[in-house]
Write a protein that holds these residues in place. Sequence first.
Motif, PDB file in Angstrom:
ATOM      1  N   ALA A 152       0.643  -1.372  -0.011  1.00  9.78           N
ATOM      2  CA  ALA A 152       0.178  -0.004  -0.154  1.00  9.78           C
ATOM      3  C   ALA A 152       0.939   1.221   0.241  1.00  9.78           C
ATOM      4  CB  ALA A 152      -0.958   0.112   1.146  1.00  9.78           C
ATOM      5  N   ASP A 153       0.279   2.220  -0.479  1.00  5.94           N
ATOM      6  CA  ASP A 153       1.011   3.608  -0.606  1.00  5.94           C
ATOM      7  C   ASP A 153      -0.116   4.656  -0.168  1.00  5.94           C
ATOM      8  OD1 ASP A 153       3.725   4.776  -0.744  1.00  5.94           O
ATOM      9  OD2 ASP A 153       2.756   6.074  -2.212  1.00  5.94           O
ATOM     10  N   THR A 154       0.466   5.811   0.414  1.00  2.68           N
ATOM     11  CA  THR A 154      -0.564   6.948   0.719  1.00  2.68           C
ATOM     12  C   THR A 154      -0.057   8.260   0.376  1.00  2.68           C
ATOM     13  OG1 THR A 154      -1.395   5.581   2.692  1.00  2.68           O
ATOM     14  CG2 THR A 154      -1.716   8.102   2.549  1.00  2.68           C
ATOM     15  N   THR A 155      -0.617   8.930  -0.170  1.00  3.38           N
ATOM     16  CA  THR A 155      -0.301  10.395  -0.485  1.00  3.38           C
ATOM     17  C   THR A 155      -1.309  11.471  -0.379  1.00  3.38           C
ATOM     18  OG1 THR A 155       0.899  11.736  -2.406  1.00  3.38           O
ATOM     19  CG2 THR A 155      -1.165  10.270  -2.989  1.00  3.38           C
ATOM     20  N   VAL A 156      -0.810  12.393   0.135  1.00  5.50           N
ATOM     21  CA  VAL A 156      -1.735  13.336   0.424  1.00  5.50           C
ATOM     22  C   VAL A 156      -1.533  14.614  -0.696  1.00  5.50           C
ATOM     23  CG1 VAL A 156      -1.979  15.474   1.773  1.00  5.50           C
ATOM     24  CG2 VAL A 156      -1.218  13.144   2.876  1.00  5.50           C
ATOM     25  N   VAL A 157      -2.790  15.202  -0.925  1.00  2.00           N
ATOM     26  CA  VAL A 157      -2.936  15.723  -2.140  1.00  2.00           C
ATOM     27  C   VAL A 157      -3.647  17.301  -2.020  1.00  2.00           C
ATOM     28  CG1 VAL A 157      -3.627  16.046  -4.570  1.00  2.00           C
ATOM     29  CG2 VAL A 157      -3.007  13.936  -3.538  1.00  2.00           C
ATOM     30  N   LEU A 158      -3.108  18.545  -2.198  1.00  3.77           N
ATOM     31  CA  LEU A 158      -3.848  19.652  -1.995  1.00  3.77           C
ATOM     32  C   LEU A 158      -3.551  20.444  -3.432  1.00  3.77           C
ATOM     33  CD1 LEU A 158      -5.053  21.828  -0.249  1.00  3.77           C
ATOM     34  CD2 LEU A 158      -2.782  22.583   0.196  1.00  3.77           C
ATOM     35  N   ASP A 159      -4.917  20.747  -4.078  1.00  5.51           N
ATOM     36  CA  ASP A 159      -5.119  21.231  -5.158  1.00  5.51           C
ATOM     37  C   ASP A 159      -4.249  20.613  -6.419  1.00  5.51           C
ATOM     38  OD1 ASP A 159      -6.360  23.396  -3.985  1.00  5.51           O
ATOM     39  OD2 ASP A 159      -4.800  24.594  -3.692  1.00  5.51           O
TER      40      ASP A 159
ATOM     41  N   SER B 158      -9.337   4.726   8.676  1.00  3.55           N
ATOM     42  CA  SER B 158      -8.080   3.651   8.335  1.00  3.55           C
ATOM     43  C   SER B 158      -7.358   3.897   7.029  1.00  3.55           C
ATOM     44  CB  SER B 158      -8.467   2.444   8.578  1.00  3.55           C
ATOM     45  OG  SER B 158      -9.558   2.080   7.609  1.00  3.55           O
ATOM     46  N   GLY B 159      -8.059   4.290   6.003  1.00  3.19           N
ATOM     47  CA  GLY B 159      -7.460   4.750   4.749  1.00  3.19           C
ATOM     48  C   GLY B 159      -6.353   5.813   5.043  1.00  3.19           C
ATOM     49  N   ILE B 160      -6.938   6.943   6.131  1.00  4.59           N
ATOM     50  CA  ILE B 160      -5.810   7.909   6.133  1.00  4.59           C
ATOM     51  C   ILE B 160      -4.750   7.694   6.917  1.00  4.59           C
ATOM     52  CG2 ILE B 160      -6.003  10.353   6.995  1.00  4.59           C
ATOM     53  CD1 ILE B 160      -9.236  10.483   6.637  1.00  4.59           C
ATOM     54  N   MET B 161      -5.021   6.867   7.792  1.00  7.32           N
ATOM     55  CA  MET B 161      -3.783   6.291   8.340  1.00  7.32           C
ATOM     56  C   MET B 161      -2.846   5.355   7.684  1.00  7.32           C
ATOM     57  SD  MET B 161      -5.278   4.621  12.170  1.00  7.32           S
ATOM     58  CE  MET B 161      -3.714   3.947  12.503  1.00  7.32           C
ATOM     59  N   GLY B 162      -3.457   4.728   6.460  1.00 11.86           N
ATOM     60  CA  GLY B 162      -2.512   4.108   5.633  1.00 11.86           C
ATOM     61  C   GLY B 162      -3.055   2.907   4.892  1.00 11.86           C
ATOM     62  N   LEU B 163      -3.991   2.272   5.593  1.00 12.64           N
ATOM     63  CA  LEU B 163      -4.556   0.987   5.084  1.00 12.64           C
ATOM     64  C   LEU B 163      -6.358   0.966   5.077  1.00 12.64           C
ATOM     65  CD1 LEU B 163      -3.413  -1.594   3.788  1.00 12.64           C
ATOM     66  CD2 LEU B 163      -3.878  -2.578   6.070  1.00 12.64           C
ATOM     67  N   PRO B 164      -7.008   1.300   4.137  1.00 10.31           N
ATOM     68  CA  PRO B 164      -8.313   1.259   4.194  1.00 10.31           C
ATOM     69  C   PRO B 164      -9.061  -0.268   4.375  1.00 10.31           C
ATOM     70  CG  PRO B 164      -7.839   1.458   1.908  1.00 10.31           C
ATOM     71  CD  PRO B 164      -6.502   1.677   2.794  1.00 10.31           C
TER      72      PRO B 164
END
Length: 206
Positions: free
Chosen positions: A85-92, A184-190
């Motif tokens: 899994a990989d998580t990224t934060v996106v703004l605009d 949990s998705g925001i933590m890194g694993l939905p």
Amino acid sequence: MKPSAQKIYLASKSPRRRELLRQIGIEFELLMLRDQTPRGPEVSEAVLPNEQAEDYVARVTLEKALFAKQTMEWRKLPLRPILAADTTVVLDGRILGKPADEAEAIAMMQSLSGRTHQVLTHVVVLHGDKTYRTTQRSDVAFAALPDALIRNYCATAEPYDKAGGYGIQGQAALFIMDIAGSYSGIMGLPLYETGQLLKQAGLQIL
């Protein structure tokens, strides 16, 4: 105790993902990728030119899963499903990675202050010749943050190993007014989506 066939390999160094898998009763062994080798990281997390956030997080996750599968085969390990899994934060539309230093962490928090941003987590499960994958998106609304609060937060160790400079399960929870999506998705694993993928791969969940 589940039979060994019900175990998976987790291709992630994240302690949060380990915690979340344990929460839903999934047994796993770590098959972690190295960040430092003579040739650099085994899987680069660099963003390609003009790459969109959804494409980026999906590509990096699949590369991690495929490299872990190669490692499993090279080392002649027992064949098991592999989860990455990989998580990224996106703004605009802009990807916010892990801040390199305090100045970058402060700038990230200032950009998130008083705004709603997106957290994308892509999950891949490889099992045999099958690939199961999905992207989960959540919207996260930050309160307006005074500069003094931002600087106090960025003086802690918390921002520096997390995409976007924060983790919802840490002190930054004080900043979050609202979420729409998966905690949990925001933590890194939905966990809902992960459970569905593992079921498709043949694992017994509960």
